[in-house]
Design a protein around this motif. Structure first.
Motif, PDB file in Angstrom:
ATOM      1  N   ARG A 167       6.018  -0.705   4.243  1.00 19.89           N
ATOM      2  CA  ARG A 167       5.266  -1.419   5.623  1.00 19.89           C
ATOM      3  C   ARG A 167       4.802  -0.294   6.565  1.00 19.89           C
ATOM      4  NH1 ARG A 167       9.881  -5.017   5.266  1.00 19.89           N
ATOM      5  NH2 ARG A 167       9.457  -6.425   3.260  1.00 19.89           N
ATOM      6  N   ILE A 168       5.540   0.719   6.902  1.00 25.88           N
ATOM      7  CA  ILE A 168       5.294   1.658   7.691  1.00 25.88           C
ATOM      8  C   ILE A 168       4.005   2.289   7.327  1.00 25.88           C
ATOM      9  CG2 ILE A 168       5.799   3.752   8.828  1.00 25.88           C
ATOM     10  CD1 ILE A 168       8.602   2.945   8.890  1.00 25.88           C
ATOM     11  N   LYS A 169       3.976   2.789   6.052  1.00 25.55           N
ATOM     12  CA  LYS A 169       2.852   3.460   5.412  1.00 25.55           C
ATOM     13  C   LYS A 169       1.503   2.675   5.628  1.00 25.55           C
ATOM     14  CE  LYS A 169       1.516   6.303   1.690  1.00 25.55           C
ATOM     15  NZ  LYS A 169       1.769   7.256   0.721  1.00 25.55           N
ATOM     16  N   GLN A 170       1.647   1.354   5.369  1.00 24.15           N
ATOM     17  CA  GLN A 170       0.628   0.549   5.463  1.00 24.15           C
ATOM     18  C   GLN A 170      -0.127   0.451   6.606  1.00 24.15           C
ATOM     19  OE1 GLN A 170       1.333  -3.811   5.146  1.00 24.15           O
ATOM     20  NE2 GLN A 170      -0.524  -3.975   6.260  1.00 24.15           N
ATOM     21  N   LYS A 171       0.783   0.316   7.652  1.00 22.82           N
ATOM     22  CA  LYS A 171       0.099   0.485   9.283  1.00 22.82           C
ATOM     23  C   LYS A 171      -0.326   1.586   9.471  1.00 22.82           C
ATOM     24  CE  LYS A 171       3.181  -2.776  11.172  1.00 22.82           C
ATOM     25  NZ  LYS A 171       4.877  -2.524  11.177  1.00 22.82           N
ATOM     26  N   LEU A 217      -1.922   3.957   7.309  1.00 24.12           N
ATOM     27  CA  LEU A 217      -3.040   4.112   6.728  1.00 24.12           C
ATOM     28  C   LEU A 217      -3.986   3.344   7.296  1.00 24.12           C
ATOM     29  CD1 LEU A 217      -1.885   4.665   3.160  1.00 24.12           C
ATOM     30  CD2 LEU A 217      -2.454   6.206   4.421  1.00 24.12           C
ATOM     31  N   GLY A 218      -3.551   2.279   8.215  1.00 23.13           N
ATOM     32  CA  GLY A 218      -4.476   1.336   8.672  1.00 23.13           C
ATOM     33  C   GLY A 218      -5.207   0.358   7.270  1.00 23.13           C
ATOM     34  N   LEU A 219      -4.385  -0.106   6.582  1.00 16.62           N
ATOM     35  CA  LEU A 219      -4.982  -0.807   5.469  1.00 16.62           C
ATOM     36  C   LEU A 219      -4.361  -2.336   5.568  1.00 16.62           C
ATOM     37  CD1 LEU A 219      -4.032   1.448   2.469  1.00 16.62           C
ATOM     38  CD2 LEU A 219      -6.333   1.010   3.390  1.00 16.62           C
ATOM     39  N   ASP A 220      -5.086  -2.960   5.251  1.00 19.77           N
ATOM     40  CA  ASP A 220      -4.718  -4.727   5.406  1.00 19.77           C
ATOM     41  C   ASP A 220      -3.493  -5.077   4.501  1.00 19.77           C
ATOM     42  OD1 ASP A 220      -6.426  -5.111   7.356  1.00 19.77           O
ATOM     43  OD2 ASP A 220      -7.957  -5.858   5.665  1.00 19.77           O
ATOM     44  N   GLU A 221      -3.492  -4.397   3.408  1.00 17.90           N
ATOM     45  CA  GLU A 221      -2.522  -4.256   2.122  1.00 17.90           C
ATOM     46  C   GLU A 221      -2.508  -3.023   1.674  1.00 17.90           C
ATOM     47  OE1 GLU A 221      -2.824  -7.527  -0.953  1.00 17.90           O
ATOM     48  OE2 GLU A 221      -5.028  -7.011  -1.076  1.00 17.90           O
ATOM     49  N   LEU A 222      -1.161  -2.626   1.187  1.00 20.56           N
ATOM     50  CA  LEU A 222      -0.992  -1.418   0.570  1.00 20.56           C
ATOM     51  C   LEU A 222      -1.105  -1.748  -1.087  1.00 20.56           C
ATOM     52  CD1 LEU A 222      -0.281   1.460   1.471  1.00 20.56           C
ATOM     53  CD2 LEU A 222       2.040   0.562   0.581  1.00 20.56           C
ATOM     54  N   MET A 269      11.740  -4.254  -6.568  1.00 26.86           N
ATOM     55  CA  MET A 269      11.956  -3.135  -5.613  1.00 26.86           C
ATOM     56  C   MET A 269      10.966  -3.190  -4.380  1.00 26.86           C
ATOM     57  SD  MET A 269      11.301   1.058  -6.566  1.00 26.86           S
ATOM     58  CE  MET A 269      10.129   0.564  -7.316  1.00 26.86           C
ATOM     59  N   PHE A 270       9.656  -3.539  -4.648  1.00 25.68           N
ATOM     60  CA  PHE A 270       8.669  -3.525  -3.663  1.00 25.68           C
ATOM     61  C   PHE A 270       8.691  -4.800  -2.803  1.00 25.68           C
ATOM     62  CE2 PHE A 270       6.603  -0.442  -6.652  1.00 25.68           C
ATOM     63  CZ  PHE A 270       6.678   0.666  -5.897  1.00 25.68           C
ATOM     64  N   GLY A 271       9.160  -5.753  -3.218  1.00 27.72           N
ATOM     65  CA  GLY A 271       9.203  -7.109  -2.407  1.00 27.72           C
ATOM     66  C   GLY A 271       7.805  -7.362  -2.181  1.00 27.72           C
ATOM     67  N   ASP A 272       7.392  -7.639  -0.912  1.00 28.82           N
ATOM     68  CA  ASP A 272       5.992  -7.903  -0.473  1.00 28.82           C
ATOM     69  C   ASP A 272       5.175  -6.685   0.252  1.00 28.82           C
ATOM     70  OD1 ASP A 272       7.128  -8.046   1.917  1.00 28.82           O
ATOM     71  OD2 ASP A 272       6.747 -10.089   2.558  1.00 28.82           O
ATOM     72  N   SER A 273       6.028  -5.438   0.045  1.00 27.94           N
ATOM     73  CA  SER A 273       5.485  -4.220   0.760  1.00 27.94           C
ATOM     74  C   SER A 273       4.379  -3.697  -0.021  1.00 27.94           C
ATOM     75  CB  SER A 273       6.598  -3.399   1.098  1.00 27.94           C
ATOM     76  OG  SER A 273       7.050  -2.898  -0.050  1.00 27.94           O
ATOM     77  N   VAL A 274       4.147  -3.871  -1.127  1.00 29.49           N
ATOM     78  CA  VAL A 274       3.159  -3.266  -1.971  1.00 29.49           C
ATOM     79  C   VAL A 274       2.573  -4.478  -2.775  1.00 29.49           C
ATOM     80  CG1 VAL A 274       2.461  -1.835  -3.727  1.00 29.49           C
ATOM     81  CG2 VAL A 274       4.237  -1.283  -2.084  1.00 29.49           C
ATOM     82  N   THR A 275       1.231  -4.463  -2.832  1.00 28.05           N
ATOM     83  CA  THR A 275       0.412  -5.414  -3.651  1.00 28.05           C
ATOM     84  C   THR A 275       0.361  -4.957  -5.082  1.00 28.05           C
ATOM     85  OG1 THR A 275      -0.365  -6.558  -1.744  1.00 28.05           O
ATOM     86  CG2 THR A 275      -1.466  -7.127  -3.965  1.00 28.05           C
ATOM     87  N   LEU A 276       0.983  -5.399  -5.985  1.00 29.58           N
ATOM     88  CA  LEU A 276       0.505  -4.725  -7.249  1.00 29.58           C
ATOM     89  C   LEU A 276      -0.305  -5.206  -8.148  1.00 29.58           C
ATOM     90  CD1 LEU A 276       4.440  -4.612  -8.405  1.00 29.58           C
ATOM     91  CD2 LEU A 276       3.207  -2.664  -7.287  1.00 29.58           C
ATOM     92  N   SER A 277      -1.520  -4.751  -8.465  1.00 29.83           N
ATOM     93  CA  SER A 277      -2.613  -5.261  -9.195  1.00 29.83           C
ATOM     94  C   SER A 277      -2.382  -5.412 -10.665  1.00 29.83           C
ATOM     95  CB  SER A 277      -3.725  -4.026  -9.001  1.00 29.83           C
ATOM     96  OG  SER A 277      -3.416  -2.891  -9.806  1.00 29.83           O
TER      97      SER A 277
END
Ligand SMILES: [Zn+2]
Length: 591
Positions: free
Chosen positions: A283-287, A289-294, A490-498
């Motif tokens: 979640r920190i990394k997403q912020k 990097l300034g991304l809407d979703e990681l 493991m990722f929960g909702d912190s990373v969107t898996l394509s």
């Protein structure tokens, strides 16, 4: 082009010299050694088969000494075959020699298997009497260790048939996997797997996305082969476990690691309970990097302020040796040999297998290290990692062949400790807060790769092995679903898996080569974090204890080896302490 990268980094000539083993395939000593091994195996069989139950300690000592000598010679031949193959998977002569060695090994195994079978059938009382004899003190742990497989042993004739068929078994399937991956080209520029994977660390999101697509596309094109290999090896393991009566898919790995199933369960459970750590981090990394979703292909995106300058080979070497030297000059001295004496293979090229490893070889020679050096900080860390193994294998060699083989879980300890040394010495050089934070984040990501990622992969393996056992052969979609489920956990909702990410289980060699192995990384990392904590507390006095741990190799069980440090592996609190250190590191960047 790979050759340009090597030139730029100065790795073109950084190749290992296998002349310390044999001068080449035409070295007459190769055939002499092969003949020695074949003859000696037959003679040992003639001298000792059928007599094991009546041997005196003296005779047993002679027998084991002869076995050790035979195995060393065989190990030397195998090392030569294997290391050549690792850098020339395309070469048919190289490939044929490896296969020839497998067949020779299998035939020698048939002559020598009698000992393990008879030794394991010996009554406990008689075995104890022999083991207590001082004459056998040097081989005590090895002989005791052999007997741990006794409950899983088959009859002599069954073991012989299995050995006879071994060259067309697991090893042959994993070679096919290596060949398929080695030949696989990615994207329009027909790049290698290493080059594409390296793009996932690019600062440019477009480059990362393209790499993810190229990787997926080529894997998809080969999925029919990859799933076949995967399923065959799942079935092979299932059949072998059933025949040998192992209670679960991971039991044989645990036994090999000299760990109780219970200890491993405690480690896995403690780690799964802290999946909040990677989730908070991403979640920190997403912020940042300034991304809407990681997205999955953003996970390895480098953070701003992190030096992304290419590090020439010589500079990487200095970083590693300086860090080792500050901890222990002896450690730096041994690691220096790998650079100075051509024990390391660094350039990236076609036909070379991906990743990195250290091979212990045999005590009378020295270990070898392989890396695919592309010049980033992560690669420097990999060099430190493999040299950690190398130093460990070098020190343990003093115990002799049978006592040098460290169990898998502890072999990752030295490598991870070496990485941590390099990390901390690099951290000291950074006084800018943003740079420090970015650097800590990068370390956190590397810790996640060894702790949380490996434990999630262990959960995946648990599901596919049990799935294969309960419902038969798995479709690639089913494997994909199990992969996604365990990754999402493991990722929960912190990373969107394509959707693409769904088949990324298919290029990971560990699942095929060494089923169950991946938890060893988590074990090693958490143990090391705890040990490093002790080093900080104890200072200088910690160093000799640590070197002693490495030198002990595999001469004791893991439980015994860590005893001098006051560590209890069955205490959940011990693992929680290791995890807490990661939590604290994350806290530094959360502030
Ligand atoms: Zn390793």
């Amino acid at each position: 082009m790979a050759s340009d990268i090597n030139k730029e980094l100065g790795t073109t000539e950084v190749k290992w010299n296998l002349g310390d083993l044999y001068s080449g395939y035409d070295d007459p000593v190769i055939e002499e050694d092969i003949s020695f091994c074949q003859d000696e195996a037959k003679t040992i069989n003639k001298d000792f088969a059928g007599r094991v139950e009546n041997l005196t300690a003296e005779e047993l000592n002679v027998l084991v000494t002869r076995f050790e000598k035979l195995e060393i010679r065989l190990g030397k031949l195998f090392t030569f075959a294997f290391l050549n193959f690792a850098t020339q998977t395309h070469d048919q002569q190289v490939s044929a020699f490896l296969q020839r060695m497998r067949e020779i090994g299998s035939s020698i195994g048939k002559d020598t298997v009698f000992f393990e079978l008879a030794w394991n059938e010996l009554a406990q009382e008689k075995a104890n009497m022999l083991l207590e004899d001082d004459l056998l003190a040097h081989y005590r742990h090895h002989l005791e260790n052999m007997r741990k497989y006794a409950p899983h042993q088959l009859s002599e004739i069954e073991e012989k048939i299995l050995l006879e068929r071994a060259p067309v078994g697991r090893g042959s399937w994993t070679s096919l996997f290596e060949k398929v991956m080695g030949h696989m080209k990615f994207g329009e520029n027909e790049r290698t797997e290493e080059e594409v994977l390296s793009d996932l660390y690019s600062t440019d999101r477009g480059v990362r996305k393209a790499a993810a697509e190229e990787l997926t596309e080529s894997l998809k094109a080969h999925l029919h082969i990859l799933i076949h290999i995967f399923n065959t090896l799942l079935a092979e393991k299932m059949i072998s476990d059933r025949m040998r009566q192992y209670p679960g898919w991971v039991s044989s790995m645990n036994l090999g690691n000299e760990l109780e199933d219970k200890t491993v369960d405690i480690l896995i459970e403690a780690t799964v309970n802290r999946y909040d750590i990677p989730q908070r981090y991403y979640r920190i990394k997403q912020k940042v990097l300034g991304l809407d979703e990681l997205l999955d292909y953003d996970r390895y995106a480098p953070l701003e302020h992190l030096p992304d300058k290419k590090i020439p080979w010589q500079d990487g070497r200095t970083m590693v040796l300086d860090a080792f030297g500050k901890f222990s000059p002896r450690m730096a001295e041994i690691a220096g040999c790998f650079f100075d004496k051509e024990w390391i293979h660094a350039p990236v090229h076609e036909g070379k297998r991906g990743g990195a490893f250290a091979h212990p070889c045999v005590p009378e020679v020295h270990p070898y290290v392989l890396v695919n050096y592309t010049g980033n900080l992560r690669d420097v860390s990999t060099v430190a990692h493999e040299l950690g193994h190398g130093v460990h294998q070098y020190l343990a060699a003093e115990r002799g062949y049978y006592n040098s083989n460290t169990t898998l879980v502890l072999s990752e300890t030295a490598s991870v400790f070496a990485e941590l040394l390099v990390f901390n010495s690099q951290l000291e050089l950074l006084d800018n807060r943003e740079e420090r934070n970015a650097f800590i984040c990068q370390k956190l990501e590397s810790i996640f790769a060894t702790v949380f990622r490996q434990v999630s992969m262990n959960r995946f393996e648990d599901k596919v092995h049990n799935g294969r056992r309960e419902q038969g052969e798995l479709k690639s979609d089913e494997v994909t679903n199990l992969w996604m489920a365990t990754q999402r956990e493991m990722f929960g909702d912190s990373v969107t898996l394509s959707e693409n990410y769904g088949i990324w289980w298919s290029y990971i060699p560990h699942f095929l080569h060494t089923p169950g192995y991946v938890y060893s990384y988590a074990f090693g990392e958490l143990l090391v974090l705890a040990l490093y904590g002790l080093y900080k507390k104890e200072g200088e006095s910690f160093v000799p204890k640590y070197l002693e741990l490495l030198s002990a190799g595999g001469s004791q069980t893991p439980y015994e080896l860590v005893e001098p440090f006051g560590v209890d592996l069955d205490d959940p609190q011990f693992w929680n302490d290791g995890l807490k250190i990661i939590d604290d590191m994350l806290g530094l960047v959360e502030e």
